[in-house]
Write a protein that holds these residues in place. Sequence first.
Motif, mmCIF file in Angstrom:
data_model
loop_
_atom_site.group_PDB
_atom_site.id
_atom_site.type_symbol
_atom_site.label_atom_id
_atom_site.label_comp_id
_atom_site.label_asym_id
_atom_site.label_seq_id
_atom_site.Cartn_x
_atom_site.Cartn_y
_atom_site.Cartn_z
ATOM 1 N N LYS A 149 -20.792 -8.988 -2.555
ATOM 2 C CA LYS A 149 -19.730 -8.020 -2.845
ATOM 3 C C LYS A 149 -19.906 -7.396 -4.238
ATOM 4 O O LYS A 149 -19.872 -6.185 -4.397
ATOM 5 C CB LYS A 149 -18.341 -8.698 -2.747
ATOM 6 C CG LYS A 149 -18.117 -9.432 -1.424
ATOM 7 C CD LYS A 149 -16.760 -10.087 -1.367
ATOM 8 C CE LYS A 149 -16.537 -11.206 -2.374
ATOM 9 N NZ LYS A 149 -17.375 -12.396 -2.170
ATOM 10 N N THR A 150 -20.090 -8.272 -5.232
ATOM 11 C CA THR A 150 -20.275 -7.779 -6.594
ATOM 12 C C THR A 150 -21.542 -6.931 -6.682
ATOM 13 O O THR A 150 -21.555 -5.872 -7.311
ATOM 14 C CB THR A 150 -20.365 -8.974 -7.565
ATOM 15 O OG1 THR A 150 -19.137 -9.695 -7.484
ATOM 16 C CG2 THR A 150 -20.591 -8.537 -8.994
ATOM 17 N N THR A 151 -22.594 -7.400 -6.027
ATOM 18 C CA THR A 151 -23.853 -6.647 -6.022
ATOM 19 C C THR A 151 -23.621 -5.239 -5.473
ATOM 20 O O THR A 151 -24.151 -4.257 -6.001
ATOM 21 C CB THR A 151 -24.891 -7.399 -5.161
ATOM 22 O OG1 THR A 151 -24.994 -8.734 -5.654
ATOM 23 C CG2 THR A 151 -26.240 -6.734 -5.222
ATOM 24 N N PRO B 48 -14.748 -4.603 -13.458
ATOM 25 C CA PRO B 48 -15.767 -5.574 -13.058
ATOM 26 C C PRO B 48 -15.209 -6.976 -12.835
ATOM 27 O O PRO B 48 -14.125 -7.314 -13.301
ATOM 28 C CB PRO B 48 -16.747 -5.557 -14.234
ATOM 29 C CG PRO B 48 -15.952 -5.126 -15.402
ATOM 30 C CD PRO B 48 -14.864 -4.228 -14.884
ATOM 31 N N GLU B 49 -15.995 -7.761 -12.093
ATOM 32 C CA GLU B 49 -15.642 -9.161 -11.852
ATOM 33 C C GLU B 49 -15.540 -9.888 -13.189
ATOM 34 O O GLU B 49 -16.352 -9.657 -14.098
ATOM 35 C CB GLU B 49 -16.744 -9.793 -11.007
ATOM 36 C CG GLU B 49 -16.475 -11.229 -10.623
ATOM 37 C CD GLU B 49 -17.569 -11.746 -9.689
ATOM 38 O OE1 GLU B 49 -17.226 -12.119 -8.574
ATOM 39 O OE2 GLU B 49 -18.745 -11.766 -10.083
ATOM 40 N N GLY B 50 -14.548 -10.739 -13.321
ATOM 41 C CA GLY B 50 -14.389 -11.496 -14.560
ATOM 42 C C GLY B 50 -13.833 -10.655 -15.700
ATOM 43 O O GLY B 50 -13.946 -11.027 -16.855
ATOM 44 N N LEU C 118 -12.372 -2.244 -7.568
ATOM 45 C CA LEU C 118 -11.833 -3.461 -8.172
ATOM 46 C C LEU C 118 -12.586 -4.681 -7.645
ATOM 47 O O LEU C 118 -12.696 -4.852 -6.427
ATOM 48 C CB LEU C 118 -10.354 -3.612 -7.825
ATOM 49 C CG LEU C 118 -9.396 -2.581 -8.403
ATOM 50 C CD1 LEU C 118 -8.273 -2.300 -7.426
ATOM 51 C CD2 LEU C 118 -8.832 -3.067 -9.717
ATOM 52 N N ASP C 119 -13.104 -5.503 -8.545
ATOM 53 C CA ASP C 119 -13.858 -6.686 -8.114
ATOM 54 C C ASP C 119 -13.050 -7.949 -8.392
ATOM 55 O O ASP C 119 -12.951 -8.395 -9.537
ATOM 56 C CB ASP C 119 -15.206 -6.733 -8.849
ATOM 57 C CG ASP C 119 -16.203 -7.674 -8.170
ATOM 58 O OD1 ASP C 119 -15.753 -8.516 -7.360
ATOM 59 O OD2 ASP C 119 -17.403 -7.562 -8.452
ATOM 60 N N GLU C 120 -12.488 -8.497 -7.340
ATOM 61 C CA GLU C 120 -11.685 -9.724 -7.414
ATOM 62 C C GLU C 120 -10.655 -9.718 -8.532
ATOM 63 O O GLU C 120 -10.667 -10.586 -9.410
ATOM 64 C CB GLU C 120 -12.602 -10.949 -7.566
ATOM 65 C CG GLU C 120 -13.619 -10.964 -6.441
ATOM 66 C CD GLU C 120 -14.072 -12.351 -6.069
ATOM 67 O OE1 GLU C 120 -13.290 -13.297 -6.290
ATOM 68 O OE2 GLU C 120 -15.182 -12.479 -5.549
ATOM 69 N N PRO C 121 -9.738 -8.781 -8.470
ATOM 70 C CA PRO C 121 -8.724 -8.715 -9.537
ATOM 71 C C PRO C 121 -7.783 -9.919 -9.553
ATOM 72 O O PRO C 121 -7.152 -10.165 -10.573
ATOM 73 C CB PRO C 121 -7.956 -7.425 -9.220
ATOM 74 C CG PRO C 121 -8.200 -7.164 -7.780
ATOM 75 C CD PRO C 121 -9.568 -7.694 -7.485
HETATM 76 MG MG LIG Z 1 -18.547 -11.370 -6.921
#
Ligand SMILES: [Mg+2]
Lengths: 235, 293
Positions: free
Chosen positions: A42-44, A84-86, A159-162
């Motif tokens: 997903k992040t990729t 971004p994630e994190g 949005l990456d894993e908000p």
């Molecule tokens: Mg990810």
Amino acid sequence: MAMLEVKDINVFYGLIHALRDVSFEVNEGEVVALIGANGAGKTTTLHTITGLLPSKGGTVTFEGKDITKKPGHEIVRLGMSHVPEGRRVFAGLTVRENLKMGAYTRPKSEVEASLADVYKRFPRLEERKNQPAGTLSGGEQQMLAMGRALMAKPRILLLDEPSMGLSPLFVGEVFKIIQEVSAAGTTVLLVEQNAKKALSIADRAYVLETGKIVKTGKASDLLNDDAIKKAYLGE
Amino acid sequence: MSFLNHLINGISLGSIYAIIALGYTMVYGIAKMLNFAHGDVIMVGGYMCFCATTYLGWPPIAGVLLAVVVCTVLGVVIERLAYKPLRMAPSLAVLITAIGVSYFLQNAALLIWGSSTKSFTSVVGGDPIQLFGGQLTITRVTIVTVLACVVIMVALTLFTGKSKMGTAMRAVSEDKGAAQLMGINVNTTISLTFAIGSGLAAIAGVLLCSAYPTLLPTTGSMPGIKAFTAAVFGGIGSIPGALLGGILLGVIEIFAKAYISTQLSDAIVFAVLIIVLLVKPDGLLGKHVSEKV
Ligand SMILES: [Mg+2]
Ligand SMILES: Nc1ncnc2c1ncn2[C@@H]1O[C@H](COP(=O)(O)OP(=O)(O)OP(=O)(O)O)[C@@H](O)[C@H]1O
């Protein structure tokens, strides 16, 4: 034509083939969820869209423009922001400086007005505007990361894993804000582990499994899909 | 009175170290690399000013400007040709490349200007200033050096702290990927950092040669190493740290020379560094950003 069209992208980390012919699209005004287990890619996928990673073959088209080979720093200018994630807030910069960096590509004259908008949506950020971002709580940092992305006035928000690592109260808050942003006319591509929450606010969804899209459909249908329930909703 | 004299000399030498240390610290902060060739850029600055004033007969200020322009371009070119292709390489490869660039510059200078010592004419003319009926002598170079250091520190602090470009620079030094998502051109930012650092190295070179007027292809290496030490001493990555580290190093060096031993002065300087790092591994003003995950 869809607003964002991802077609047959393939991404490698050395020998690891992380994305295999991934294709999907997001239409203007939609909330589209991209769900999948840890390591599904997903992040990729998001990193490839916003130019942090190169794709081998395939294309990414945004509002009719091919952005596959565009340098990463030019993409936000086109109207696409990525949380971004994190969170990745700039820990040593103050909250206000972080937000201003979000508006880096915008004319100076418009920045103050956007800052006021973001403070209205996230009152807590205004209270802490002169504090280094690294001293905020995890939830506050997520708000900052979202506010920072909104400072660019995007037409599409990635949005990456908000909701990652947040208490249930904050998770609810984050999803409420995503719905508000969507209602205000911004298209949303939402990557989530919290599949139940994501599907409950999304229009459509794609399911990613080890680098491949294995299922797609209306979010409400996927919520009732037996296989999805078993694999992602823990029912 | 001799104590005061040594103190002033120490602050002056320390100001030069501080200006050089800024280049190390800024490049380290952004590119996370130790630019070993930074000291040799100082030497190039010295030669440029020397050629302009001695061979071409230009006025000193024009010589300084030429040195700044040439070194700024040189810094950007070095980054583009030698370091940029190694952006993803292990840090050891980058360090070895930087040492290679350092030798390249020294040998190029040897080829162009030969191995004989050139005697540099100070860019600041005029008689020394006598105070307390001649008991305290301050050269004009000393005054210009300290003033230059103060002006540079204030300008750079304002630039990185307040301007949009400076804030972007700090953002890049923290997280290049996130900075790129904001629309910041990371490559341009890194080039700008090298440009600023190398331009400052030129100024340091001219001031150094004005205070200690001998010019050789190796002129930059020892001050380079000491300024790097100063940057670590003050806390690498920190601008006030470079100032504090530079001044302290200069003062300790001059006092050690005056009161202990000329031969041992460098050993004493490095001994102090080791002791400071044992007690405070991040240096005196080392950054400790609290991060929540
Ligand atoms: Mg990810
Ligand atoms: N920098 C990297 N180097 C090598 N492999 C990587 C790298 N980043 C990701 N991968 C691999 O690529 C695959 C996809 O990773 P990705 O981060 O896109 O997954 P994800 O769906 O976002 O997972 P999560 O939900 O845990 O965030 C994983 O197998 C991962 O191990």
